[in-house]
Design an enzyme around this catalytic site. Sequence first.
Site, short mmCIF file in Angstrom:
data_model
loop_
_atom_site.label_atom_id
_atom_site.label_comp_id
_atom_site.label_asym_id
_atom_site.label_seq_id
_atom_site.Cartn_x
_atom_site.Cartn_y
_atom_site.Cartn_z
N ARG A 88 0.91 -1.23 0.11
CA ARG A 88 -0.20 -0.06 0.25
C ARG A 88 1.43 1.38 -0.06
O ARG A 88 0.26 2.47 0.07
CB ARG A 88 -0.82 0.00 1.36
CG ARG A 88 -2.09 0.22 0.84
CD ARG A 88 -3.13 0.18 2.40
NE ARG A 88 -4.45 0.31 2.65
CZ ARG A 88 -5.32 -0.84 2.94
NH1 ARG A 88 -5.31 -1.61 1.96
NH2 ARG A 88 -6.66 0.21 2.97
N ARG A 127 -21.77 0.74 3.69
CA ARG A 127 -21.14 -0.50 3.98
C ARG A 127 -21.09 -0.14 5.27
O ARG A 127 -21.31 -1.04 6.33
CB ARG A 127 -19.83 -0.67 3.69
CG ARG A 127 -19.34 -1.40 4.30
CD ARG A 127 -18.21 -2.23 3.85
NE ARG A 127 -16.66 -1.44 3.56
CZ ARG A 127 -15.23 -1.30 3.50
NH1 ARG A 127 -15.20 -2.36 2.30
NH2 ARG A 127 -14.87 -0.92 3.85
#
Length: 191
Positions: A88, A127
Site C-alpha cells: 500500500r 457499508r
Amino acid sequence: MRLVLLGPPGAGKGTQAAIIAEAHDIPHVATGDIFRANVQQETALGTEAKAYMDRGELVPDDVVIGMVQDRLTEDDAADGFLLDGFPRTVPQAEAFEVWLQERDWPLDAVIRFVAPEEELIARLESRREIEGRSDDDSEVIRKRLVEYRSKTEPLEDFYEERGLLRDVEAVGEIEEVGRRTLDMLASLERA
Ligand code: ADP
C-alpha cells in the site's frame, strides 16, 4: 498465480478477491482482515494497529511487511496467492519485490479496480450501515481516500513500469466485474 489487488477503499477489492481466490484456488490474504482479527483478539499487533486504523491512517510499513511475509510462507501460499491491501506504499512494494525475488516468485499481475470517487464514497457509507466497521464513518472515509491518493496511488506507476498493471472497470454488478476480472486473468494465462 501470484496476484496483487490495487484500488481505493470502496472499489470492491474484498468482494472481487473472494471471487478470484475461489476461481484460482489460491488464498485470499487481506491485510485489513488480518488487522481486524487481531484487534478483535486483542493481540499486541491488534493493539498497535487499532490506533492507526481508527484514524484512517496506514499502519507503519515495518509492521505490515513482516506480517505479510510471515503469512505468505505458510504452506497454502506456496503455489500462489492473492494479496488484498498490500502493498500500500512504495516502501512496502520495494521491500516486497526484494523478498519475492529472493524466492524466485514473480508476480503475474497487479489488478487495479477503477471507480469514480462519488461511487466509492457512496459504497463506503452504505457499508457502514451494513457491516458497522468503525473506520467507515464520513471523516475517516475521507481520510482513507486521501491516504490512498497520496501513499498508494504512486504504486500504480511502480507496477506500470514493471509491466504488471491491469485495469478492471469496477462499476457494475458484482458478477459482471468478477467476470471481467476472470476473463482478463484467463487471457494473461493464455499469453
Ligand atoms: P480499505 O481498503 O477499505 O480502506 P482495508 O480493510 O484494506 O480497508 O484496511 C483497513 C485499514 O487497515 C487501513 O485503513 C489501514 O489502517 C490498515 N491497513 C491495511 N493494509 C495496510 C497496509 N498494507 N499498510 C498499512 N496499513 C494497512
